[in-house]
Motif scaffolding. Sequence first.
Motif, PDB file in Angstrom:
ATOM      1  N   LEU A 112       0.813  -1.218   0.000  1.00 11.87           N
ATOM      2  CA  LEU A 112       0.000   0.000   0.000  1.00 11.87           C
ATOM      3  C   LEU A 112       0.842   1.261   0.000  1.00 11.87           C
ATOM      4  O   LEU A 112       0.528   2.234  -0.693  1.00 11.87           O
ATOM      5  N   THR A 113       1.897   1.288   0.808  1.00 15.12           N
ATOM      6  CA  THR A 113       2.636   2.529   1.003  1.00 15.12           C
ATOM      7  C   THR A 113       4.120   2.265   1.237  1.00 15.12           C
ATOM      8  O   THR A 113       4.490   1.265   1.847  1.00 15.12           O
ATOM      9  N   ARG A 114       4.934   3.191   0.764  1.00 10.02           N
ATOM     10  CA  ARG A 114       6.371   3.119   0.977  1.00 10.02           C
ATOM     11  C   ARG A 114       6.924   4.423   1.559  1.00 10.02           C
ATOM     12  O   ARG A 114       8.128   4.611   1.618  1.00 10.02           O
ATOM     13  N   GLN A 115       6.023   5.317   1.973  1.00 13.12           N
ATOM     14  CA  GLN A 115       6.478   6.598   2.525  1.00 13.12           C
ATOM     15  C   GLN A 115       5.620   6.934   3.731  1.00 13.12           C
ATOM     16  O   GLN A 115       4.657   7.688   3.644  1.00 13.12           O
ATOM     17  N   VAL A 116       6.008   6.393   4.881  1.00  9.66           N
ATOM     18  CA  VAL A 116       5.236   6.554   6.109  1.00  9.66           C
ATOM     19  C   VAL A 116       5.972   7.528   7.033  1.00  9.66           C
ATOM     20  O   VAL A 116       7.159   7.390   7.291  1.00  9.66           O
ATOM     21  N   ASP A 117       5.227   8.503   7.529  1.00 12.74           N
ATOM     22  CA  ASP A 117       5.800   9.621   8.270  1.00 12.74           C
ATOM     23  C   ASP A 117       5.221   9.674   9.682  1.00 12.74           C
ATOM     24  O   ASP A 117       4.185   9.086   9.981  1.00 12.74           O
ATOM     25  N   TRP A 118       5.889  10.440  10.535  1.00 15.46           N
ATOM     26  CA  TRP A 118       5.471  10.676  11.918  1.00 15.46           C
ATOM     27  C   TRP A 118       4.919  12.090  12.052  1.00 15.46           C
ATOM     28  O   TRP A 118       5.277  12.991  11.308  1.00 15.46           O
ATOM     29  N   GLU A 119       4.042  12.292  13.051  1.00 21.62           N
ATOM     30  CA  GLU A 119       3.535  13.629  13.363  1.00 21.62           C
ATOM     31  C   GLU A 119       3.110  13.659  14.830  1.00 21.62           C
ATOM     32  O   GLU A 119       2.047  13.143  15.164  1.00 21.62           O
ATOM     33  N   VAL A 120       3.916  14.251  15.687  1.00 15.55           N
ATOM     34  CA  VAL A 120       3.499  14.420  17.078  1.00 15.55           C
ATOM     35  C   VAL A 120       2.396  15.466  17.145  1.00 15.55           C
ATOM     36  O   VAL A 120       2.452  16.498  16.471  1.00 15.55           O
ATOM     37  N   GLU A 121       1.362  15.194  17.963  1.00 17.94           N
ATOM     38  CA  GLU A 121       0.253  16.127  18.087  1.00 17.94           C
ATOM     39  C   GLU A 121      -0.327  16.080  19.498  1.00 17.94           C
ATOM     40  O   GLU A 121      -0.298  15.046  20.166  1.00 17.94           O
ATOM     41  N   LEU A 122      -0.864  17.214  19.921  1.00 20.72           N
ATOM     42  CA  LEU A 122      -1.681  17.251  21.125  1.00 20.72           C
ATOM     43  C   LEU A 122      -3.088  16.816  20.754  1.00 20.72           C
ATOM     44  O   LEU A 122      -3.710  17.390  19.848  1.00 20.72           O
ATOM     45  N   GLY A 123      -3.585  15.795  21.439  1.00 18.41           N
ATOM     46  CA  GLY A 123      -4.960  15.355  21.241  1.00 18.41           C
ATOM     47  C   GLY A 123      -5.860  15.905  22.336  1.00 18.41           C
ATOM     48  O   GLY A 123      -5.478  15.952  23.508  1.00 18.41           O
ATOM     49  N   VAL A 124      -7.052  16.340  21.948  1.00 17.13           N
ATOM     50  CA  VAL A 124      -8.027  16.911  22.875  1.00 17.13           C
ATOM     51  C   VAL A 124      -9.212  15.958  22.956  1.00 17.13           C
ATOM     52  O   VAL A 124      -9.815  15.618  21.926  1.00 17.13           O
ATOM     53  N   VAL A 125      -9.561  15.525  24.158  1.00 14.77           N
ATOM     54  CA  VAL A 125     -10.676  14.599  24.354  1.00 14.77           C
ATOM     55  C   VAL A 125     -11.897  15.396  24.807  1.00 14.77           C
ATOM     56  O   VAL A 125     -11.873  16.061  25.853  1.00 14.77           O
ATOM     57  N   VAL A 126     -12.945  15.345  24.013  1.00 12.34           N
ATOM     58  CA  VAL A 126     -14.173  16.094  24.313  1.00 12.34           C
ATOM     59  C   VAL A 126     -14.884  15.451  25.498  1.00 12.34           C
ATOM     60  O   VAL A 126     -15.008  14.224  25.576  1.00 12.34           O
ATOM     61  N   GLY A 127     -15.359  16.299  26.423  1.00  6.00           N
ATOM     62  CA  GLY A 127     -16.042  15.790  27.609  1.00  6.00           C
ATOM     63  C   GLY A 127     -17.532  16.054  27.628  1.00  6.00           C
ATOM     64  O   GLY A 127     -18.277  15.327  28.283  1.00  6.00           O
ATOM     65  N   ARG A 128     -17.959  17.101  26.929  1.00  8.03           N
ATOM     66  CA  ARG A 128     -19.381  17.459  26.871  1.00  8.03           C
ATOM     67  C   ARG A 128     -19.761  17.737  25.436  1.00  8.03           C
ATOM     68  O   ARG A 128     -18.950  18.211  24.640  1.00  8.03           O
ATOM     69  N   ARG A 129     -21.018  17.434  25.108  1.00  8.58           N
ATOM     70  CA  ARG A 129     -21.502  17.626  23.738  1.00  8.58           C
ATOM     71  C   ARG A 129     -21.309  19.075  23.302  1.00  8.58           C
ATOM     72  O   ARG A 129     -21.616  20.014  24.039  1.00  8.58           O
ATOM     73  N   MET A 130     -20.810  19.271  22.085  1.00 17.30           N
ATOM     74  CA  MET A 130     -20.495  20.604  21.586  1.00 17.30           C
ATOM     75  C   MET A 130     -21.205  20.858  20.259  1.00 17.30           C
ATOM     76  O   MET A 130     -20.944  20.169  19.274  1.00 17.30           O
ATOM     77  N   THR A 131     -22.090  21.822  20.235  1.00 22.26           N
ATOM     78  CA  THR A 131     -22.730  22.299  19.015  1.00 22.26           C
ATOM     79  C   THR A 131     -22.752  23.821  19.062  1.00 22.26           C
ATOM     80  O   THR A 131     -23.330  24.413  19.981  1.00 22.26           O
ATOM     81  N   ARG A 132     -22.081  24.440  18.111  1.00 17.19           N
ATOM     82  CA  ARG A 132     -22.022  25.907  18.024  1.00 17.19           C
ATOM     83  C   ARG A 132     -21.579  26.531  19.345  1.00 17.19           C
ATOM     84  O   ARG A 132     -22.219  27.448  19.882  1.00 17.19           O
ATOM     85  N   VAL A 133     -20.481  26.049  19.864  1.00 20.70           N
ATOM     86  CA  VAL A 133     -19.924  26.564  21.114  1.00 20.70           C
ATOM     87  C   VAL A 133     -18.933  27.681  20.795  1.00 20.70           C
ATOM     88  O   VAL A 133     -18.102  27.546  19.893  1.00 20.70           O
ATOM     89  N   ALA A 134     -19.007  28.782  21.526  1.00 19.22           N
ATOM     90  CA  ALA A 134     -18.083  29.896  21.328  1.00 19.22           C
ATOM     91  C   ALA A 134     -16.695  29.529  21.818  1.00 19.22           C
ATOM     92  O   ALA A 134     -16.534  28.716  22.751  1.00 19.22           O
ATOM     93  N   ALA A 135     -15.678  30.138  21.225  1.00 18.08           N
ATOM     94  CA  ALA A 135     -14.296  29.861  21.620  1.00 18.08           C
ATOM     95  C   ALA A 135     -14.081  30.154  23.101  1.00 18.08           C
ATOM     96  O   ALA A 135     -13.337  29.443  23.783  1.00 18.08           O
ATOM     97  N   ALA A 136     -14.721  31.185  23.610  1.00 26.55           N
ATOM     98  CA  ALA A 136     -14.549  31.552  25.021  1.00 26.55           C
ATOM     99  C   ALA A 136     -15.035  30.464  25.969  1.00 26.55           C
ATOM    100  O   ALA A 136     -14.597  30.392  27.126  1.00 26.55           O
TER     101      ALA A 136
END
Length: 274
Positions: A112-136
């Motif tokens: 399938l693939t011959r060029q596999v890469d890494w990417e460190v990332e911060l993952g965020v786990v949602v705790g409460r349902r979010m629909t049209r939530v303001a950034a604040a």
Amino acid sequence: MRIGTATTADGRDVPVLERDGALLELDVPAGATVRDLIAAGDPPRPRPGAAPLAGARLRAPLRPGKIVAIGLNYLDHVRETGLERPAQPIVFAKLPSSVIGDGEAIRIDRALTRQVDWEVELGVVVGRRMTRVAAADALDHVFGYVAANDVSARDLQFADGQWVRGKSLDTFCPLGPVVVTRDEIPDPQALRLRTRVNGETVQDATTAEMIFPVAELLAFCSRAFTLEPGDVLLTGTPWGCGAFMDPVRSLRGGDVVAVEVERIGVVANPVVEA
């Protein structure tokens, strides 16, 4: 708190609290998962009188309902790709079936693939349902944070013209080692990220360098689709990906790739070629 999933000596997968290196089984109904615990909204607590689980080992801390990922969210990574700075977050999906935990093998199918890469990332786990939530208000909906490796088949990603297949091959989303609850990370924009391949540091940056911070990403996504408890948002990777090095570098059988997020921990995975 540090919440995860462990396989016990008798083969059960149970939600656990990690405390000073010991794993304590959480007080949840039989068969409940970490995702169930998050959805219930009850404060995690160990079973009364629980003793450390002997012979247990951590697995992926949860199986998300969906994984929403963000591309090109660090300016240094934008520069190394030669692309333009995005005017708004670039959103794609990564399939939950790609999730593995610390110590599990990243498996590369060379058909399938011959060029596999890494990417460190911060993952965020949602705790409460979010629909049209303001950034604040967005961070109030977070359960916790996790270290993630957005493993990427670059040849598939670039050839397909969209990213889902190249990002979602089985074993291409290491998560862990645990979910650290929001109260222990009051500022997600002040965390160091690092990747090491066979002990060599290839990525080293901080979440302060995000183009779109965590709260803004959550708000942006929630305006388009609902985020449910137990969903995971991957927030992008900084400079240092192998596909943009000279010469290009890719993961291969026998490598060990370790991603680390400050205050959360390290997820290290051996690489195996099918």
